[in-house]
Motif scaffolding. Structure first.
Motif, PDB file in Angstrom:
ATOM      1  N   ARG A   1     -58.470  -0.176   1.805  1.00 23.31           N
ATOM      2  CA  ARG A   1     -57.625   0.903   1.378  1.00 23.31           C
ATOM      3  C   ARG A   1     -56.797   0.461   0.087  1.00 23.31           C
ATOM      4  NH1 ARG A   1     -55.368   4.909   5.907  1.00 23.31           N
ATOM      5  NH2 ARG A   1     -57.700   4.903   6.208  1.00 23.31           N
ATOM      6  N   SER A   2     -56.614   1.362  -0.714  1.00 21.33           N
ATOM      7  CA  SER A   2     -55.617   1.380  -1.938  1.00 21.33           C
ATOM      8  C   SER A   2     -55.066   2.816  -2.302  1.00 21.33           C
ATOM      9  CB  SER A   2     -56.324   0.524  -3.021  1.00 21.33           C
ATOM     10  OG  SER A   2     -57.473   1.288  -3.541  1.00 21.33           O
ATOM     11  N   VAL A   3     -54.027   2.543  -2.890  1.00 22.06           N
ATOM     12  CA  VAL A   3     -53.413   3.710  -3.711  1.00 22.06           C
ATOM     13  C   VAL A   3     -53.229   3.202  -5.033  1.00 22.06           C
ATOM     14  CG1 VAL A   3     -51.193   5.157  -3.840  1.00 22.06           C
ATOM     15  CG2 VAL A   3     -52.440   4.543  -1.618  1.00 22.06           C
ATOM     16  N   THR A   4     -53.738   4.204  -5.973  1.00 16.94           N
ATOM     17  CA  THR A   4     -53.639   3.609  -7.528  1.00 16.94           C
ATOM     18  C   THR A   4     -52.572   4.798  -7.825  1.00 16.94           C
ATOM     19  OG1 THR A   4     -55.718   2.621  -7.718  1.00 16.94           O
ATOM     20  CG2 THR A   4     -54.677   3.526  -9.776  1.00 16.94           C
ATOM     21  N   VAL A   5     -51.364   4.356  -8.787  1.00 18.98           N
ATOM     22  CA  VAL A   5     -50.536   5.402  -9.535  1.00 18.98           C
ATOM     23  C   VAL A   5     -50.293   5.029 -10.863  1.00 18.98           C
ATOM     24  CG1 VAL A   5     -48.239   6.157  -9.313  1.00 18.98           C
ATOM     25  CG2 VAL A   5     -49.338   5.515  -7.246  1.00 18.98           C
ATOM     26  N   ASP A   6     -50.668   6.058 -11.871  1.00 15.15           N
ATOM     27  CA  ASP A   6     -50.233   5.744 -13.226  1.00 15.15           C
ATOM     28  C   ASP A   6     -48.955   6.285 -13.505  1.00 15.15           C
ATOM     29  OD1 ASP A   6     -52.653   4.319 -14.193  1.00 15.15           O
ATOM     30  OD2 ASP A   6     -53.867   6.086 -13.487  1.00 15.15           O
ATOM     31  N   GLY A   7     -48.138   5.281 -13.747  1.00  8.98           N
ATOM     32  CA  GLY A   7     -46.727   5.739 -14.340  1.00  8.98           C
ATOM     33  C   GLY A   7     -45.756   5.812 -13.246  1.00  8.98           C
ATOM     34  N   MET A   8     -44.578   5.578 -13.494  1.00 10.82           N
ATOM     35  CA  MET A   8     -43.485   5.547 -12.448  1.00 10.82           C
ATOM     36  C   MET A   8     -42.963   6.972 -12.234  1.00 10.82           C
ATOM     37  SD  MET A   8     -43.321   2.637 -11.363  1.00 10.82           S
ATOM     38  CE  MET A   8     -42.083   3.024 -10.130  1.00 10.82           C
ATOM     39  N   LYS A   9     -43.492   8.011 -13.269  1.00 13.13           N
ATOM     40  CA  LYS A   9     -42.857   9.184 -12.808  1.00 13.13           C
ATOM     41  C   LYS A   9     -43.610   9.849 -11.533  1.00 13.13           C
ATOM     42  CE  LYS A   9     -46.347  12.074 -15.526  1.00 13.13           C
ATOM     43  NZ  LYS A   9     -47.379  11.169 -16.138  1.00 13.13           N
ATOM     44  N   ASN A  10     -44.690   9.092 -11.170  1.00 19.61           N
ATOM     45  CA  ASN A  10     -45.491   9.502  -9.970  1.00 19.61           C
ATOM     46  C   ASN A  10     -44.995   8.693  -8.857  1.00 19.61           C
ATOM     47  OD1 ASN A  10     -47.506  11.406 -10.970  1.00 19.61           O
ATOM     48  ND2 ASN A  10     -48.194   9.650 -12.095  1.00 19.61           N
ATOM     49  N   LEU A  11     -44.161   7.876  -8.939  1.00 15.08           N
ATOM     50  CA  LEU A  11     -43.486   7.047  -7.786  1.00 15.08           C
ATOM     51  C   LEU A  11     -42.060   6.855  -7.649  1.00 15.08           C
ATOM     52  CD1 LEU A  11     -45.142   3.357  -7.391  1.00 15.08           C
ATOM     53  CD2 LEU A  11     -45.151   4.963  -5.929  1.00 15.08           C
ATOM     54  N   LEU A  12     -41.487   7.417  -8.611  1.00 14.13           N
ATOM     55  CA  LEU A  12     -40.051   7.479  -8.656  1.00 14.13           C
ATOM     56  C   LEU A  12     -39.589   8.633  -9.593  1.00 14.13           C
ATOM     57  CD1 LEU A  12     -37.445   6.223  -7.220  1.00 14.13           C
ATOM     58  CD2 LEU A  12     -37.101   4.785  -9.201  1.00 14.13           C
ATOM     59  N   PRO A  13     -39.914   9.784  -9.466  1.00 17.49           N
ATOM     60  CA  PRO A  13     -39.444  10.767 -10.383  1.00 17.49           C
ATOM     61  C   PRO A  13     -38.097  10.851 -10.321  1.00 17.49           C
ATOM     62  CG  PRO A  13     -40.507  11.840  -8.166  1.00 17.49           C
ATOM     63  CD  PRO A  13     -40.710  10.409  -8.121  1.00 17.49           C
ATOM     64  N   ALA A  14     -37.706  11.364 -11.361  1.00 16.40           N
ATOM     65  CA  ALA A  14     -36.077  11.692 -11.594  1.00 16.40           C
ATOM     66  C   ALA A  14     -35.262  10.536 -11.385  1.00 16.40           C
ATOM     67  CB  ALA A  14     -35.553  12.732 -10.783  1.00 16.40           C
ATOM     68  N   SER A  15     -35.909   9.283 -11.862  1.00 11.46           N
ATOM     69  CA  SER A  15     -35.104   7.900 -11.769  1.00 11.46           C
ATOM     70  C   SER A  15     -33.980   7.926 -12.754  1.00 11.46           C
ATOM     71  CB  SER A  15     -36.132   6.870 -12.009  1.00 11.46           C
ATOM     72  OG  SER A  15     -36.654   6.752 -13.374  1.00 11.46           O
ATOM     73  N   PHE A  16     -33.074   6.952 -12.257  1.00  9.34           N
ATOM     74  CA  PHE A  16     -31.878   6.740 -13.173  1.00  9.34           C
ATOM     75  C   PHE A  16     -32.293   5.676 -14.142  1.00  9.34           C
ATOM     76  CE2 PHE A  16     -28.168   4.272 -14.064  1.00  9.34           C
ATOM     77  CZ  PHE A  16     -26.909   5.260 -14.232  1.00  9.34           C
ATOM     78  N   THR A  17     -32.006   5.928 -15.447  1.00 13.50           N
ATOM     79  CA  THR A  17     -32.219   4.978 -16.476  1.00 13.50           C
ATOM     80  C   THR A  17     -31.109   4.806 -17.291  1.00 13.50           C
ATOM     81  OG1 THR A  17     -32.787   6.638 -18.180  1.00 13.50           O
ATOM     82  CG2 THR A  17     -34.681   5.944 -16.446  1.00 13.50           C
ATOM     83  N   SER A  18     -31.230   3.927 -18.299  1.00 13.77           N
ATOM     84  CA  SER A  18     -30.229   3.700 -19.233  1.00 13.77           C
ATOM     85  C   SER A  18     -29.800   4.992 -20.030  1.00 13.77           C
ATOM     86  CB  SER A  18     -30.581   2.769 -20.388  1.00 13.77           C
ATOM     87  OG  SER A  18     -31.557   3.040 -21.122  1.00 13.77           O
ATOM     88  N   ASN A  19     -30.706   6.001 -20.234  1.00 16.74           N
ATOM     89  CA  ASN A  19     -30.171   7.400 -20.616  1.00 16.74           C
ATOM     90  C   ASN A  19     -29.304   7.732 -20.049  1.00 16.74           C
ATOM     91  OD1 ASN A  19     -32.283   7.250 -22.559  1.00 16.74           O
ATOM     92  ND2 ASN A  19     -33.659   8.479 -21.442  1.00 16.74           N
ATOM     93  N   ASN A  20     -28.951   7.851 -18.687  1.00 10.79           N
ATOM     94  CA  ASN A  20     -27.889   8.292 -17.825  1.00 10.79           C
ATOM     95  C   ASN A  20     -26.664   7.569 -18.113  1.00 10.79           C
ATOM     96  OD1 ASN A  20     -30.392   8.466 -15.752  1.00 10.79           O
ATOM     97  ND2 ASN A  20     -29.237  10.156 -15.699  1.00 10.79           N
ATOM     98  N   LEU A  21     -26.576   6.339 -18.665  1.00  9.17           N
ATOM     99  CA  LEU A  21     -25.311   5.836 -19.026  1.00  9.17           C
ATOM    100  C   LEU A  21     -24.616   6.389 -20.537  1.00  9.17           C
ATOM    101  CD1 LEU A  21     -26.403   2.233 -17.967  1.00  9.17           C
ATOM    102  CD2 LEU A  21     -25.223   3.589 -16.811  1.00  9.17           C
ATOM    103  N   LYS A  22     -25.513   6.980 -21.181  1.00  9.30           N
ATOM    104  CA  LYS A  22     -25.173   7.400 -22.517  1.00  9.30           C
ATOM    105  C   LYS A  22     -23.922   8.535 -22.368  1.00  9.30           C
ATOM    106  CE  LYS A  22     -29.042   5.552 -24.685  1.00  9.30           C
ATOM    107  NZ  LYS A  22     -30.525   5.700 -24.892  1.00  9.30           N
TER     108      LYS A  22
END
Ligand code: THU
Length: 161
Positions: free
Chosen positions: A140-161
């Motif tokens: 059994r496996s799960v495949t996810v393309d892109g972190m928007k599908n694993l951690l939506p609305a994530s905190f990034t360096s954009n939030n520090l600006k």
């Protein structure tokens, strides 16, 4: 106030033979890495194998510690090793696998929140989505393309600006 929804896309499979050969190879490397983990406390060995856009493959596994919080997950061991050795290279894909004493883990090992955050930072830094494939000890496996599908609305360096 507006109500909004987030849709997550992922693929599930019960049979490794359905996956692309490249992806299966990476899962096998993650399994091998899992078998070398240092996990004497949980006995839950996790392996990660990632491929960079320069073709290099970096593996990692969980490294535990008698002072429990000092340990680190397989995914972050691999991601930090890749960043330290090839800082400009982009991570294309990371496969995650498990190795336990009774080999009965069916549920794919979903990366923990801290590992997702590091994956999100890696993706944001490189400007290119990462494919994440997680598995247990069966097919059994799960495949996810892109972190928007694993951690939506994530905190990034954009939030520090
Ligand atoms: N672990 C990982 O290495 N990756 C994950 O995604 C989840 C958990 C490790 C941490 C600890 O050494 C063991 O698995 C049990 O939680």
């Amino acid at each position: 106030m507006k109500e909004k929804q987030i849709i997550l896309n992922f693929k599930e499979s019960d049979d490794f033979s359905e996956l692309e050969p490249d992806n299966r190879d990476l899962i096998n490397l993650a399994r091998e890495a899992a078998s070398r983990a240092y996990a004497p406390y949980s006995r839950f060995r996790v392996g990660a194998a990632l491929r960079l856009d320069n073709g290099k493959i970096i593996t990692g596994n969980n490294q535990e510690n008698a002072a429990y919080p000092s340990g680190l997950c397989a995914e972050r061991v691999a991601l930090f090793a890749a960043s330290s050795q090839y800082p400009g290279a982009k991570v294309e894909i990371i496969a995650i696998a498990v190795d336990t004493d009774n080999h009965s883990v069916i549920q794919p090992a979903s990366p923990c929140g801290a590992c997702r955050q590091v994956m999100a930072e890696t993706e944001h830094r490189q400007g290119k989505p990462i494919r994440v494939i997680f598995t247990g000890e069966t097919g059994r496996s799960v495949t996810v393309d892109g972190m928007k599908n694993l951690l939506p609305a994530s905190f990034t360096s954009n939030n520090l600006k």
